[in-house]
Write a protein that holds these residues in place. Sequence first.
Motif, PDB file in Angstrom:
ATOM      1  N   SER A 187       0.826  -1.205   0.000  1.00 66.12           N
ATOM      2  CA  SER A 187       0.000   0.000   0.000  1.00 66.12           C
ATOM      3  C   SER A 187       0.861   1.257   0.000  1.00 66.12           C
ATOM      4  N   LEU A 188       1.987   1.183   0.719  1.00 67.78           N
ATOM      5  CA  LEU A 188       2.876   2.342   0.755  1.00 67.78           C
ATOM      6  C   LEU A 188       3.453   2.651  -0.616  1.00 67.78           C
ATOM      7  N   VAL A 189       3.682   1.614  -1.422  1.00 68.37           N
ATOM      8  CA  VAL A 189       4.228   1.821  -2.762  1.00 68.37           C
ATOM      9  C   VAL A 189       3.185   2.448  -3.684  1.00 68.37           C
ATOM     10  N   VAL A 190       1.918   2.032  -3.538  1.00 70.63           N
ATOM     11  CA  VAL A 190       0.866   2.498  -4.440  1.00 70.63           C
ATOM     12  C   VAL A 190       0.331   3.876  -4.030  1.00 70.63           C
ATOM     13  N   PHE A 191       0.397   4.204  -2.757  1.00 82.91           N
ATOM     14  CA  PHE A 191      -0.231   5.423  -2.258  1.00 82.91           C
ATOM     15  C   PHE A 191       0.319   6.717  -2.879  1.00 82.91           C
ATOM     16  N   PRO A 192       1.649   6.918  -2.953  1.00 84.75           N
ATOM     17  CA  PRO A 192       2.167   8.208  -3.436  1.00 84.75           C
ATOM     18  C   PRO A 192       1.635   8.630  -4.800  1.00 84.75           C
ATOM     19  N   VAL A 283      -4.344  -4.528  -7.027  1.00 89.05           N
ATOM     20  CA  VAL A 283      -2.956  -4.921  -6.753  1.00 89.05           C
ATOM     21  C   VAL A 283      -2.906  -5.832  -5.527  1.00 89.05           C
ATOM     22  N   LEU A 284      -3.704  -5.485  -4.511  1.00 87.35           N
ATOM     23  CA  LEU A 284      -3.709  -6.312  -3.306  1.00 87.35           C
ATOM     24  C   LEU A 284      -4.238  -7.709  -3.583  1.00 87.35           C
ATOM     25  N   TYR A 285      -5.294  -7.818  -4.399  1.00 87.99           N
ATOM     26  CA  TYR A 285      -5.842  -9.130  -4.754  1.00 87.99           C
ATOM     27  C   TYR A 285      -4.823  -9.941  -5.552  1.00 87.99           C
ATOM     28  N   LEU A 286      -4.094  -9.239  -6.425  1.00 90.60           N
ATOM     29  CA  LEU A 286      -3.093  -9.926  -7.247  1.00 90.60           C
ATOM     30  C   LEU A 286      -1.992 -10.516  -6.361  1.00 90.60           C
ATOM     31  N   VAL A 287      -1.520  -9.685  -5.451  1.00 88.08           N
ATOM     32  CA  VAL A 287      -0.449 -10.138  -4.555  1.00 88.08           C
ATOM     33  C   VAL A 287      -0.937 -11.295  -3.676  1.00 88.08           C
TER      34      VAL A 287
END
Length: 607
Positions: A187-192, A283-287
């Motif tokens: 989430s930290l990677v996607v947030f910015p 992205v979270l579902y993929l991971v």
Amino acid sequence: MGMMGGGRPVGRARAAEDKKWLAEHPVSMKRVVSLFKPHRGTVAVVIALIVASSIIGLAQPFIVRELIDHAIPQQDVRMLVFGAGGLVLIALVTAVLEVVQTWRATLMGQRVMHGLRTGLFTHLQKQSLGFFTNSKSGDVQSRLINDVGQMQSVITNSATSIASNLTTVVATACAMVAISWQLSLISLVVFPPAIFLARKTARMRRTVTGQRQQEMSNLASLIEERLSISGVRLSKIMGTGTADAEAFTGSSRRLIDLEMRSALAGRWLMATMSIIFAVIPAVLYLVAGLPVTSNGMSIGTLVAFTGLQAGIFRPVMGLMQISVQWISAMALFSRVFDYLDADQELVVPVHPRRLDAAKVRGEMVLENVSFSYPEARKPTLDSLNLRLEPGTMTAIVGATGSGKSTMGSLLPRLLDPTGGRVTLDGIDLREIEPEDIAEVVSVVAQESYLLHTSVRENLLWAAPDSSEAQLWQALEAAQIAELIRSLPDGLDTMVGQRGHRFSGGEQQRLAIARTMLRKPKVLVLDEATSALDTVTEALVQQALDELAIGRTTLLIAHRLSTVMRADQIVVLDQGRIMESGTFSELVAQGGRFAQLVAKSELASEDA
């Protein structure tokens, strides 16, 4: 003291203006906090409610995880009932807490705003006429209504929003890490980039919205100026109806374009937000689904984490706006404090000497009085010494700019002398309670001011306890009772905006009737008939003669017919008394007054 215009800036211009204002008028945070000291208990309760609501709300994803991973697969009825009941209870408790928090915060905000509003109004009432003369049009109303009013939003919405967002972000981040530190890193990677896109879109919309608000303000100004009674009259006289309609049409057409851009910018914002909310869970579902990265993650964990992640985005965006909200809030406080800190030119005495109006004789004395306006190079009044005996009339004559109206403003203490003193029955006006002066000294000026209400209310404004008979008695003495009786609504006739229902002479006689009800001991007549025709002047003069009977009267006039009956006449020239005496004495002396009479500078048509 710096003054700002009546309208508030908007959009980026507003933010820039707020920063500039704060740089020029810094405000102490300690002073802002002091406003809330009487409400310390409420502040503590609101903060406690915010923290409790945020923490209780975070229990929901943990319950969801247990339901999905254990209760539903295992058909555990007891766990299902407790879990479902827990979700309902959490929703109920958080809703109640939020309602109570809003109630307490709003009540506190209203009380703080009430204190500021009434304090500012009272403070401004004590300012001299010069303060309002030097203030830009609409500035006083803007600060008293708009700026103080916006503080309600700052106190109840912005402050509580910051506290709520901060609590939610911290608590949600901790819960996310507790559920899955691996998904937290993703989430930290996607947030910015997601936040960057959302902010850029929001900034674009804010700019367009600012332009739209400015155009709406222009449209409102056109309506106010062109459709007020004075504006319509001027438009008809000048024949500018077509030009005014074109200006209004152009502004309305520009507003259409801005409304469209604002609406589309809003749709882009919503589209961006939709994409963000779709990308991050994807992205979270993929991971979570890939064997390499899933690490045995349960479905309940994924659902719970996704719910937390969706809930943290909005408070993060809210926290990113703290700087803008902070500057705006401080600018509001600074503007209000700027007026509260304005020095009182007419200082109210700490231990005033009270007057008994019934015992006041009405002797007014100017002792070595001087007066200078701040921007003037030379004094308007210079070393004046003048005595107004009780029950007598003193006429002041002189060329324009000689200081007549300034002298008239000293008696009701609309101004204070910069040198010397003005006394009433031997007491310096600066030692007397302002309300006592107003009860004893009244003014009838060239331009009378009537409230936009009924004739009755205009009269009662001066003397609230007056009976119906007293109102008619005052109207009779002011030579206007017959006209009021002839109107269908009589005393309940609306005078209209600025008294436009009546002619200038009728407005003047209503103002005289209002003054009569106050029964002043001292009367200032400041060129009360100078703008009237001969017939109307005769009626008003009759009313003024009736009003002046038995009162100490200062008559400022430029017509011979109005000064002949004075007990003494004072000739002013460049702020100095050149000569004084009765009419016959001054004519016989052959001085400045005699020259004015000879040149007909004081003569009226019937002289």
